[in-house]
Structures are given as structure tokens and as C-alpha cells.
Design a protein around this motif. Structure first.
Motif, short mmCIF file in Angstrom:
data_model
loop_
_atom_site.label_atom_id
_atom_site.label_comp_id
_atom_site.label_asym_id
_atom_site.label_seq_id
_atom_site.Cartn_x
_atom_site.Cartn_y
_atom_site.Cartn_z
N TYR A 248 0.83 -1.20 0.00
CA TYR A 248 0.00 0.00 0.00
C TYR A 248 0.87 1.26 0.00
O TYR A 248 0.59 2.23 -0.71
CB TYR A 248 -0.93 0.01 1.22
CG TYR A 248 -1.88 -1.15 1.27
CD1 TYR A 248 -3.02 -1.18 0.47
CD2 TYR A 248 -1.65 -2.23 2.13
CE1 TYR A 248 -3.90 -2.25 0.52
CE2 TYR A 248 -2.53 -3.30 2.19
CZ TYR A 248 -3.65 -3.31 1.38
OH TYR A 248 -4.51 -4.38 1.43
N VAL A 249 1.92 1.24 0.82
CA VAL A 249 2.84 2.37 0.87
C VAL A 249 3.53 2.53 -0.48
O VAL A 249 3.64 3.64 -1.02
CB VAL A 249 3.89 2.15 1.98
CG1 VAL A 249 4.89 3.31 2.00
CG2 VAL A 249 3.23 2.02 3.34
N GLY A 250 4.00 1.41 -1.05
CA GLY A 250 4.75 1.47 -2.30
C GLY A 250 3.90 1.91 -3.48
O GLY A 250 4.31 2.77 -4.28
N ILE A 251 2.71 1.34 -3.62
CA ILE A 251 1.84 1.68 -4.75
C ILE A 251 1.39 3.13 -4.67
O ILE A 251 1.40 3.87 -5.67
CB ILE A 251 0.63 0.72 -4.81
CG1 ILE A 251 1.10 -0.70 -5.14
CG2 ILE A 251 -0.38 1.20 -5.85
CD1 ILE A 251 0.02 -1.77 -4.97
N GLY A 252 1.00 3.56 -3.48
CA GLY A 252 0.59 4.96 -3.30
C GLY A 252 1.74 5.91 -3.58
O GLY A 252 1.55 6.97 -4.23
N TYR A 253 2.92 5.57 -3.11
CA TYR A 253 4.10 6.40 -3.38
C TYR A 253 4.39 6.46 -4.88
O TYR A 253 4.72 7.53 -5.41
CB TYR A 253 5.30 5.82 -2.63
CG TYR A 253 6.63 6.46 -2.99
CD1 TYR A 253 6.92 7.77 -2.62
CD2 TYR A 253 7.60 5.74 -3.69
CE1 TYR A 253 8.13 8.35 -2.95
CE2 TYR A 253 8.81 6.32 -4.03
CZ TYR A 253 9.07 7.62 -3.65
OH TYR A 253 10.28 8.19 -3.99
N TYR A 254 4.23 5.35 -5.56
CA TYR A 254 4.52 5.27 -7.00
C TYR A 254 3.64 6.24 -7.80
O TYR A 254 4.11 6.91 -8.71
CB TYR A 254 4.30 3.84 -7.48
CG TYR A 254 4.44 3.65 -8.97
CD1 TYR A 254 5.68 3.79 -9.60
CD2 TYR A 254 3.32 3.33 -9.75
CE1 TYR A 254 5.80 3.61 -10.97
CE2 TYR A 254 3.43 3.16 -11.12
CZ TYR A 254 4.68 3.30 -11.72
OH TYR A 254 4.79 3.13 -13.08
N ILE B 24 -0.30 9.59 5.06
CA ILE B 24 -1.46 9.88 4.20
C ILE B 24 -1.47 8.92 3.02
O ILE B 24 -2.52 8.37 2.64
CB ILE B 24 -1.41 11.35 3.72
CG1 ILE B 24 -1.51 12.30 4.92
CG2 ILE B 24 -2.53 11.62 2.72
CD1 ILE B 24 -1.31 13.76 4.57
N ILE B 25 -0.30 8.70 2.43
CA ILE B 25 -0.18 7.77 1.30
C ILE B 25 -0.73 6.39 1.68
O ILE B 25 -1.55 5.79 0.96
CB ILE B 25 1.30 7.64 0.87
CG1 ILE B 25 1.82 8.96 0.31
CG2 ILE B 25 1.48 6.50 -0.13
CD1 ILE B 25 1.25 9.34 -1.02
N TYR B 26 -0.30 5.89 2.82
CA TYR B 26 -0.70 4.55 3.25
C TYR B 26 -2.21 4.48 3.51
O TYR B 26 -2.90 3.59 3.00
CB TYR B 26 0.06 4.15 4.50
CG TYR B 26 -0.50 2.92 5.18
CD1 TYR B 26 -0.38 1.67 4.60
CD2 TYR B 26 -1.17 3.03 6.41
CE1 TYR B 26 -0.91 0.54 5.21
CE2 TYR B 26 -1.70 1.91 7.02
CZ TYR B 26 -1.57 0.67 6.42
OH TYR B 26 -2.11 -0.44 7.03
N VAL C 51 -2.00 -5.44 -4.87
CA VAL C 51 -1.33 -5.43 -3.56
C VAL C 51 -0.72 -6.80 -3.27
O VAL C 51 0.43 -6.92 -2.85
CB VAL C 51 -2.32 -5.02 -2.45
CG1 VAL C 51 -1.73 -5.32 -1.07
CG2 VAL C 51 -2.65 -3.54 -2.56
N LYS C 52 -1.50 -7.86 -3.51
CA LYS C 52 -0.99 -9.22 -3.28
C LYS C 52 0.18 -9.54 -4.20
O LYS C 52 1.16 -10.16 -3.79
CB LYS C 52 -2.12 -10.23 -3.48
CG LYS C 52 -3.21 -10.18 -2.42
CD LYS C 52 -4.27 -11.24 -2.67
CE LYS C 52 -5.36 -11.18 -1.59
NZ LYS C 52 -6.42 -12.20 -1.82
N GLN C 53 0.08 -9.09 -5.43
CA GLN C 53 1.15 -9.35 -6.39
C GLN C 53 2.43 -8.63 -5.98
O GLN C 53 3.52 -9.19 -6.08
CB GLN C 53 0.70 -8.90 -7.79
CG GLN C 53 -0.39 -9.77 -8.39
CD GLN C 53 -0.96 -9.19 -9.68
OE1 GLN C 53 -0.86 -7.98 -9.93
NE2 GLN C 53 -1.57 -10.04 -10.49
N TRP C 54 2.30 -7.40 -5.53
CA TRP C 54 3.48 -6.64 -5.09
C TRP C 54 4.10 -7.28 -3.85
O TRP C 54 5.32 -7.30 -3.71
CB TRP C 54 3.08 -5.19 -4.82
CG TRP C 54 3.14 -4.32 -6.03
CD1 TRP C 54 2.59 -4.57 -7.24
CD2 TRP C 54 3.77 -3.04 -6.13
NE1 TRP C 54 2.83 -3.53 -8.10
CE2 TRP C 54 3.56 -2.57 -7.44
CE3 TRP C 54 4.48 -2.24 -5.24
CZ2 TRP C 54 4.04 -1.34 -7.90
CZ3 TRP C 54 4.96 -1.00 -5.68
CH2 TRP C 54 4.75 -0.56 -6.99
#
Length: 596
Positions: A124-130, A152-154, A224-227
Motif C-alpha cells: 500500500y505504501v509502495g503503490i501509493g508512493y509510485y 497519508i499515502i498509506y 497489492v498481493k502481487q506486489w
């Protein structure tokens, strides 16, 4: 009357060995109901105590009863997804003060922070940051606190994922004609919509950027599961994005921890110490090899029967286990590992890389079962010594009246907010007494002392209810009260100039002086027992007692204006109180102040 109490059977041993009389401290001994009461010659005892404190200075408190040896302490280890909250504060202060105490005793101590970069929250942190990277970096580079931005991203990314997941389920239930079940999920989905609306009010630009970017992903929960799997398997792109995001959060963590005077010898990334080095595979393979009868499959997941293993070997007392032990899932049906599996691998990493007598892990009491499963798994793998050396230093939650926290929904009191609130309250008291710069420094130091003292004041195995009236109480049992007492002793001694040589102890010692001397002499025993039992609250109780007695004493008896002979004694007594208070404050991490 200062009493050394022993069972009756030991009295002859004490008297016949002439242990006590050799010290020339005994006025009389009285046997009462099988106990030996010993009346100390307070003048001789005062001379010994005050001379010892004067000679040893910041080393006073050490004794041969203090544990030494080698320790590894892992504490705080907050998930790098959002700012640390008030509960993490208790963890951090406990771990740091344990390290300070054991180091004071002469032990070798290494302190580690376990960075959970493989956790379920990280995608969640990574995808939102991306999808919002440019805006995130712009905010951080403009001075926004890094972990606040990433929080906030998370939370928004998690909320969007939940809305997508629930919407899919709602549609399916409606198609099946299950409208009542669908309506229940609609209410749950509305809660997550409300979370997003709250963040719109807090940061509209960042929230809108996230919503726009995340809308491009048709199945965010699947992504999310894939990441999560890709990160654990070492996918280069996913690793790069999530590690960038985690590093930004950790920058924020360091800022907060620096305010509290807390540092680490090592920041251990879960991916490095438990996955990339083959740690997870090692755990699975060794359990299959050494305890195959306790490994089973459950709907495709790999499970360690920790419950059966503990029962069959009767390890409850040896490993200090809770009486109920659940099964331990090691691998999900898709082959990805769980936190517990990686945690076992982390313990093995410590074992392979460091020599230690005890491995202390400061972890909340809600993790009692996983930590018991961990010790049982290590035992089953053949690492019995490691299992016995591992201590789960458990602590209970911090309660805030009328508030239930949820990191995923962005509802929590961050540690920064707590420190800032404390500082603002103190600033209202000290402003006008100092220049603006000095007032800021004093308010910060008092705030830190108040928060640290509060977290340590209650035994870790009891819940802590946070109350500002107690935290900032200047009359008793608070960090500011102890700091005020230290400042008071310092002010007296600055006016006195050089500490006069103590040539004699007055014949007529006041009751409060007697009590102070006995308390000062007790300090090495307090430190030794606190270190042996890892009970920091014992030191808190001691410094509060010492501060109460000293302030009562100072209100009644002059020091600088006392007559010759008594004046020199009292200045030395004040100096001793300052030394002992300062030594204890350093262990507790409470900042010393010259003025307040």
C-alpha cells in the motif's frame, strides 16, 4: 530506624561472622519476633555515603550486584508505513532505558531496529508512493515531516483498496439476491469513503493525486498481493519503489526518535536479514528435517503444531510459555511467508552474527502467542540455547480516554503530536522567564522528560492511561518534578561555589537529613535490582521518593545560611542528591537542566 531484616535462622551467621560490626556502623541490634533490627550509626554511615558519592560521581550506583555480560536489545520496530504513535513511544522509551541501564552497569549492549519492509502493509505504501511520487518528494523537500506525508499515502491507498474490494463483493451479493448481506458491506464501504473524505480536509491536493493515480488500477487488492509476493521474491522494480518509500518513512522516524534521545546501533531490514539470505527457507527446511511430525498442511498452508510440540515436551516452564499456544502458520497457500516465519529467521540471524547472553525483544503483550511460537520453533530446530536466551519484554497498551486508534484509517495520536502538545503546554509556563531560544530549549527538554517519565512510571505489564494532569505535575511523580528538583539542587550549588571539603558530620542530624542519607545509600541496590529484574519502574519510584524528601527538607532547613560546620555538611548533602538524581535521570533518559 534503618533495618536490615533476615530470617531468624540467619541471625547467628550474621553475628558470628561479625560482618556488620566490622563496618563500625552499628549502635544496637534488637531481636523482635525472629527478625534482627539493626540501628545504624547515622554519622558514620553518612560519611561513607557522602564520600562515596563525591569520589565516584557519575559512576555512583555501580556495584558487584549489577549484571554485566552481553545483551542485544531490539525495540520499537514500528511498521514503516505511517508516523509512530503513542504506543510505539512506550516501546521506544522502555527499550532505550533498558539499554541505558545495562550499559551503566557495564554490560555490552547492542540496540537494533527491525524494519518490517516485507509486511502486508508495504505494498500500500509502495503503490501509493509510485502514483504520487513527485508530489511526495516535493512535500518532503519543502520541509514536511516525511512520515506524516507517507502516513497519508498509506491510509488513502488502503482505503481505496478496501472500497474496491467491498464494491466487488457488494455487486456479487446483489447479483445473488443477497441484499441484506450487501447492505452490511455498503455500511463498511461508507466508513472507508469517510476516511478518504477526512484526508480531503487534511490534504486535498495529495488525496486527489492519489485517487487519480490509483483509479488506473482495475484490481488494486490483487495488485497489492502481487506486489507483496514480488517484493519477497526480490523483483527489482517493486523492491526499488517500496524501499524508496520505506526510507522516506524512516527519515521521519529518526527525527522523532532523536527528539527523545533514542538511537540504534543497527537498522535491520527484514528483506535482508530474513529473506534474501535464505533465512525463511532455512526455517522451513530445518523444521521439516528435525520435527516433521509437528508439520502439517492446512488448506495448502504450511503449519507448525507449536501447541502439540509444547505439550509433548512439557516446555511451559523452561521457555516461560503462556498456557495456551495456538498453531503457527509458516507459509500461506501461495507460498509467501508470514511475519512469524521471518521473525524466526531474524532470531537466527542474531544467533549467527552476534554473541550475547540475552536477546531482549521489546514487543507488545498482544504478541505473546507469536513470541511463544517463535521460541518453540527455535527449540524444535535444535537452537535450545537461543530459545532460552530470548526474552519477550512485554508491555501493555497506552490508553487515551475516549479514543480508539486505527492506523489504517489514519486515526491515531502520533508520538510527534504528543511531544508537541507537551511542549506547547510547558511553553505556556516558561515563556517570559527566558529568551525565546532558551524557552524553546527548556520546553523541549521538559516535554521529553515528561513523556519519558510517564511511559516508565507504570510497570510494563500494566496498561498505561495517559493523563496530562499527571504527566506535567510539578509537585510529585513526574518528569518535570524530578527535573525541577535537580534544577533546585543545581541552583543551590551554583550559589555555594566550590563544594567544601567534608571534615565532620554534625551530631544533631535532622530526620529529613537522616532519611536522605539512607535513600542515597540505597541507590546502588535500587540500580542492581532494577537491572537484574529489568524493572525500570523501580528507578522511577526511587527518584520520586528522593525528590519528595529533598524538597520537603529544603523547605524546612537553610543550606547556604546554615551555621559553620552544618553548612558544609548540607552543601555536600545537596551535592550528593544532585549527583544521584542526575545519574538516575541519565538512565531514564530525562534531560538535565540548569534552569527551569
Amino acid at each position: 530506624m534503618h533495618s536490615i531484616v533476615r530470617e531468624h535462622k540467619n541471625i547467628d551467621e550474621i553475628i558470628n561472622n561479625k560482618i556488620i560490626p566490622q563496618l563500625k556502623l552499628i549502635n544496637r541490634t534488637i531481636l523482635v519476633n525472629g527478625y534482627l533490627n539493626i540501628d545504624i550509626d547515622i554519622r558514620n554511615y553518612a560519611n561513607i555515603v557522602l564520600s562515596s558519592i563525591n569520589n565516584l560521581g557519575n559512576r555512583y550506583g555501580l556495584s558487584d550486584k549489577c549484571p554485566t555480560g552481553s545483551y542485544v536489545i531490539e525495540h520499537t520496530s514500528a511498521n514503516p508505513a505511517k508516523p509512530m504513535h503513542i504506543g510505539h513511544g512506550r516501546n521506544a522509551v522502555l527499550g532505550d532505558s533498558l539499554a541505558r541501564l545495562l550499559r551503566f552497569c557495564g554490560a555490552s549492549v547492542r540496540v537494533h531496529f527491525y524494519v518490517n519492509d516485507c509486511g502486508d502493509q508495504m505494498p500500500y505504501v509502495g503503490i501509493g508512493y509510485y502514483v504520487a511520487k513527485d508530489l511526495v518528494l516535493n512535500r518532503v523537500n519543502s520541509g514536511w515531516k516525511p512520515d506524516d506525508v507517507m502516513g497519508i499515502i498509506y491510509s488513502v491507498t488502503y482505503a481505496v483498496s478496501e472500497i474496491k474490494r467491498l464494491s466487488k463483493q457488494i455487486e456479487q451479493l446483489k447479483n445473488e439476491g443477497k441484499y441484506e448481506d450487501a447492505n452490511k458491506l455498503i455500511g463498511e464501504r461508507d466508513e472507508w469513503v469517510s476516511v478518504i473524505n477526512n484526508f480531503m480536509e487534511r490534504d486535498k491536493e495529495l488525496t486527489e493525486t492519489l485517487l487519480k493515480g490509483l483509479s488506473k488500477f482495475e484490481d488494486l487488492p490483487l495488485m497489492v498481493k502481487q506486489w507483496s509476493r514480488a517484493y519477497e521474491e526480490g523483483d527489482e522494480f517493486v523492491r526499488k519503489v517500496i524501499r524508496e518509500a520505506v526510507d522516506i518513512v524512516l527519515r521521519g522516524f529518526r527525527i522523532t526518535l532523536d527528539r527523545l534521545g533514542i538511537g540504534f546501533d543497527s537498522w535491520d531490514f527484514e528483506s535482508e536479514v530474513a529473506v534474501d539470505n535464505g533465512g525463511v527457507s532455512r526455517v522451513i527446511n530445518e523444521l521439516l528435517r528435525r520435527a516433521p511430525q509437528y508439520i502439517e498442511r492446512d488448506n495448502g498452508a504450511l503449519v507448525f503444531r507449536a501447541d502439540k510440540y509444547a505439550q509433548d515436551l512439557g516446555l511451559w516452564d523452561e521457555l516461560k510459555l503462556p498456557r495456551y499456544i495456538p498453531k503457527a502458520t509458516l507459509l500461506r497457500s501461495d507460498g509467501t511467508s508470514l511475519y512469524l516465519t521471518r521473525d524466526i529467521a531474524y532470531a537466527l540471524w542474531f544467533w549467527d552474527n552476534f554473541k550475547f547472553d540475552k536477546l531482549i525483544r521489546v514487543i507488545g503483550s498482544e504478541q505473546a502467542h507469536p513470541q511463544a511460537q517463535l521460541r518453540l520453533a527455535l527449540y524444535a530446530m535444535g537452537y535450545q540455547d537461543l530459545a532460552k536466551k530470548l526474552i519477550h519484554y512485554s508491555y501493555e497498551m497506552v490508553n487515551l480516554a475516549g479514543m480508539k486508534m486505527s492506523g489504517r484509517k489514519g486515526v491515531y495520536v502520533s508520538l510527534d503530536e504528543l511531544l508537541n502538545e507537551a511542549k506547547d503546554r510547558v511553553m505556556e509556563i516558561v515563556k517570559g522567564r527566558f529568551s525565546p531560544d532558551e524557552a524553546d530549549k527548556v520546553a523541549e527538554a521538559v516535554a521529553v522528560g515528561a513523556i519519558r517519565y510517564s511511559f516508565l512510571s507504570v510497570s510494563p505489564n500494566k496498561p498505561l492511561t495517559f493523563s496530562w494532569d499527571k504527566v506535567l505535575n510539578l509537585r510529585q511523580n513526574s518528569g518535570p518534578f524530578v527535573q525541577y528538583t535537580y534544577v533546585r539542587t543545581n541552583g543551590i550549588l551554583e550559589k555555594a561555589g566550590d563544594i567544601p571539603r567534608l571534615t565532620q558530620i554534625p551530631n544533631n542530624i535532622a530526620n529529613e537529613e537522616r532519611e536522605l542519607i539512607l535513600l542515597l545509600g540505597e541507590y546502588p541496590e535500587v540500580i542492581a535490582r532494577a537491572a537484574q529484574e529489568l524493572r525500570l519502574e523501580n528507578i522511577i519510584e526511587y527518584v520520586n521518593r528522593l525528590s519528595l524528601v529533598f524538597n520537603s527538607y529544603y523547605e524546612k532547613y537553610p543550606v547556604l545560611n546554615a551555621e559553620p560546620g552544618i553548612r558544609e555538611f548540607r552543601i555536600n548533602l545537596v551535592n550528593a542528591v544532585r549527583t544521584v538524581l542526575g545519574n538516575a535521570m541519565d538512565i531514564l533518559g530525562i534531560p538535565r537542566l540548569r534552569r527551569m
